[in-house]
Design a protein around this motif. Structure first.
Motif, mmCIF file in Angstrom:
data_model
loop_
_atom_site.group_PDB
_atom_site.id
_atom_site.type_symbol
_atom_site.label_atom_id
_atom_site.label_comp_id
_atom_site.label_asym_id
_atom_site.label_seq_id
_atom_site.Cartn_x
_atom_site.Cartn_y
_atom_site.Cartn_z
ATOM 1 N N ARG A 1 0.808 -1.218 0.000
ATOM 2 C CA ARG A 1 0.000 0.000 0.000
ATOM 3 C C ARG A 1 0.842 1.269 0.000
ATOM 4 O O ARG A 1 0.392 2.325 -0.451
ATOM 5 C CB ARG A 1 -0.930 0.012 1.208
ATOM 6 C CG ARG A 1 -1.958 -1.121 1.205
ATOM 7 C CD ARG A 1 -2.812 -1.059 2.452
ATOM 8 N NE ARG A 1 -2.029 -1.262 3.668
ATOM 9 C CZ ARG A 1 -2.440 -0.919 4.897
ATOM 10 N NH1 ARG A 1 -3.633 -0.355 5.055
ATOM 11 N NH2 ARG A 1 -1.687 -1.155 5.947
ATOM 12 N N ILE A 2 2.053 1.207 0.517
ATOM 13 C CA ILE A 2 2.933 2.358 0.602
ATOM 14 C C ILE A 2 4.365 1.836 0.753
ATOM 15 O O ILE A 2 4.572 0.742 1.272
ATOM 16 C CB ILE A 2 2.559 3.262 1.808
ATOM 17 C CG1 ILE A 2 3.241 4.633 1.711
ATOM 18 C CG2 ILE A 2 2.864 2.593 3.129
ATOM 19 C CD1 ILE A 2 2.717 5.635 2.752
ATOM 20 N N VAL A 3 5.341 2.612 0.290
ATOM 21 C CA VAL A 3 6.748 2.239 0.422
ATOM 22 C C VAL A 3 7.267 2.734 1.769
ATOM 23 O O VAL A 3 7.112 3.912 2.107
ATOM 24 C CB VAL A 3 7.586 2.854 -0.714
ATOM 25 C CG1 VAL A 3 9.079 2.603 -0.485
ATOM 26 C CG2 VAL A 3 7.147 2.304 -2.055
ATOM 27 N N ILE A 4 7.868 1.844 2.530
ATOM 28 C CA ILE A 4 8.571 2.219 3.760
ATOM 29 C C ILE A 4 10.051 2.296 3.409
ATOM 30 O O ILE A 4 10.659 1.286 3.046
ATOM 31 C CB ILE A 4 8.340 1.199 4.893
ATOM 32 C CG1 ILE A 4 6.838 1.018 5.169
ATOM 33 C CG2 ILE A 4 9.090 1.632 6.147
ATOM 34 C CD1 ILE A 4 6.145 2.260 5.659
ATOM 35 N N MET A 5 10.628 3.492 3.513
ATOM 36 C CA MET A 5 12.009 3.720 3.063
ATOM 37 C C MET A 5 12.917 4.008 4.263
ATOM 38 O O MET A 5 12.873 5.090 4.842
ATOM 39 C CB MET A 5 12.057 4.887 2.075
ATOM 40 C CG MET A 5 13.445 5.202 1.563
ATOM 41 S SD MET A 5 13.437 6.378 0.177
ATOM 42 C CE MET A 5 12.702 7.837 0.956
ATOM 43 N N LYS B 1 13.649 -5.915 4.948
ATOM 44 C CA LYS B 1 13.066 -6.335 3.668
ATOM 45 C C LYS B 1 12.453 -5.154 2.896
ATOM 46 O O LYS B 1 11.557 -5.335 2.070
ATOM 47 C CB LYS B 1 11.997 -7.419 3.875
ATOM 48 C CG LYS B 1 12.480 -8.635 4.644
ATOM 49 C CD LYS B 1 13.560 -9.401 3.910
ATOM 50 C CE LYS B 1 13.831 -10.767 4.536
ATOM 51 N NZ LYS B 1 14.393 -10.696 5.904
ATOM 52 N N ALA B 2 12.959 -3.957 3.161
ATOM 53 C CA ALA B 2 12.475 -2.774 2.454
ATOM 54 C C ALA B 2 12.948 -2.784 1.008
ATOM 55 O O ALA B 2 13.942 -3.434 0.660
ATOM 56 C CB ALA B 2 12.961 -1.507 3.155
ATOM 57 N N LEU B 3 12.242 -2.030 0.154
ATOM 58 C CA LEU B 3 12.555 -1.997 -1.270
ATOM 59 C C LEU B 3 13.347 -0.757 -1.678
ATOM 60 O O LEU B 3 13.982 -0.750 -2.730
ATOM 61 C CB LEU B 3 11.262 -2.062 -2.095
ATOM 62 C CG LEU B 3 10.407 -3.303 -1.885
ATOM 63 C CD1 LEU B 3 9.129 -3.207 -2.715
ATOM 64 C CD2 LEU B 3 11.178 -4.566 -2.226
ATOM 65 N N GLU B 4 13.301 0.299 -0.854
ATOM 66 C CA GLU B 4 14.027 1.530 -1.149
ATOM 67 C C GLU B 4 14.758 1.988 0.116
ATOM 68 O O GLU B 4 14.291 1.729 1.233
ATOM 69 C CB GLU B 4 13.075 2.647 -1.602
ATOM 70 C CG GLU B 4 12.321 2.343 -2.877
ATOM 71 C CD GLU B 4 11.435 3.512 -3.329
ATOM 72 O OE1 GLU B 4 11.539 4.616 -2.730
ATOM 73 O OE2 GLU B 4 10.643 3.320 -4.262
ATOM 74 N N TYR B 5 15.893 2.690 -0.079
ATOM 75 C CA TYR B 5 16.698 3.164 1.039
ATOM 76 C C TYR B 5 17.157 4.589 0.761
ATOM 77 O O TYR B 5 17.300 4.993 -0.393
ATOM 78 C CB TYR B 5 17.902 2.239 1.269
ATOM 79 C CG TYR B 5 17.474 0.834 1.625
ATOM 80 C CD1 TYR B 5 17.355 0.429 2.941
ATOM 81 C CD2 TYR B 5 17.126 -0.073 0.612
ATOM 82 C CE1 TYR B 5 16.912 -0.851 3.260
ATOM 83 C CE2 TYR B 5 16.674 -1.349 0.922
ATOM 84 C CZ TYR B 5 16.570 -1.735 2.248
ATOM 85 O OH TYR B 5 16.122 -2.984 2.559
ATOM 86 N N HIS B 6 17.394 5.337 1.841
ATOM 87 C CA HIS B 6 17.737 6.755 1.758
ATOM 88 C C HIS B 6 19.071 6.961 2.466
ATOM 89 O O HIS B 6 19.236 6.566 3.621
ATOM 90 C CB HIS B 6 16.634 7.568 2.437
ATOM 91 C CG HIS B 6 16.911 9.021 2.580
ATOM 92 N ND1 HIS B 6 16.472 9.962 1.666
ATOM 93 C CD2 HIS B 6 17.566 9.725 3.547
ATOM 94 C CE1 HIS B 6 16.829 11.165 2.059
ATOM 95 N NE2 HIS B 6 17.490 11.054 3.203
ATOM 96 N N ALA B 7 20.020 7.580 1.771
ATOM 97 C CA ALA B 7 21.346 7.779 2.357
ATOM 98 C C ALA B 7 21.883 9.161 1.994
ATOM 99 O O ALA B 7 21.477 9.758 0.997
ATOM 100 C CB ALA B 7 22.320 6.704 1.859
#
Length: 214
Positions: A179-183, A201-207
């Motif tokens: 339903r929403i991306v957890i980043m 198991k997240a699909l996107e990451y922020h650095a």
């Protein structure tokens, strides 16, 4: 391991280096010493001319410096109106998405503000920023953010770093489903991202841009 990585950048040079280093998307802001504020339209225009990556823009007027508590995410009426104006300017300039949010004094979501943010940003996707990590009820707040129409949430799992908050992030990922991306974001480094990915198991990451430049 191929990982979708968003690079937090505050200058054209950081954008260039992050793109060359393999970033998948840019989050553009200024003044990270204060937790990040809305970048100038001039900087946004320069970045959009130079990069092929999608550029999401942090829209956050006048945060208190060095304050990650609830106080940093409570906006006055004037700042709320300025935030909406800045969203409209970023959208008109060519941003790919908007990063914004806000809380109320009791740590609950400022839902009326978020609904204004989503409406002003449309059709651009909205990322609810790390105000999430100061909220009082993360699982309930997650459902409200989904209902408001946001595309993703940037979070360190209500902890100082994404690695420390990884277990909570994993629970949020499971609750969110598709339903929403957890980043996850917060002190993510080449040396810890595999572990964070394994847990969450997240699909996107922020650095930070430094991730891409060594």
């Amino acid at each position: 391991m191929s990982i979708f990585l968003e690079a937090c950048c505050t200058s054209l040079e950081e954008v260039r280096l992050s793109e060359a280093g393999g970033a998948s998307r840019i989050e553009l802001c200024e003044d990270l010493s204060c937790g990040g504020i809305t970048p100038s339209v001039g900087l946004l225009k320069k970045v959009l001319r130079e990069t092929k990556l999608p550029v999401n823009v942090l829209v956050r007027p006048h945060p208190p410096c060095n304050d990650a508590s609830i106080r940093a995410f409570i906006l006055s009426k004037e700042d709320k109106n300025l935030l909406i104006k800045q969203i409209e300017e970023c959208k008109e300039t060519g941003a790919a998405g908007i990063v914004a949010g806000g809380l109320l004094a009791d740590g609950s979501l400022d839902l009326p503000l978020l609904e204004r943010i989503v409406a002003a940003s449309s059709p651009l996707p909205v990322t609810f920023h790390k105000a999430f990590d100061a909220c009082a009820w993360p699982f309930e707040t997650l459902e409200q953010i989904i209902s408001a129409g946001c595309a993703r949430i940037l979070t360190s799992g209500c902890a100082p770093t994404a690695l420390e908050g990884a277990e909570l992030i994993a629970k949020l990922v499971r609750q969110a489903g598709n339903r929403i991306v957890i980043m996850p974001g917060g002190h993510i480094r080449p040396g810890n991202i595999s572990r964070i990915s394994e847990i969450t198991k997240a699909l996107e990451y922020h650095a930070a841009s430094a991730y891409f430049t060594g």
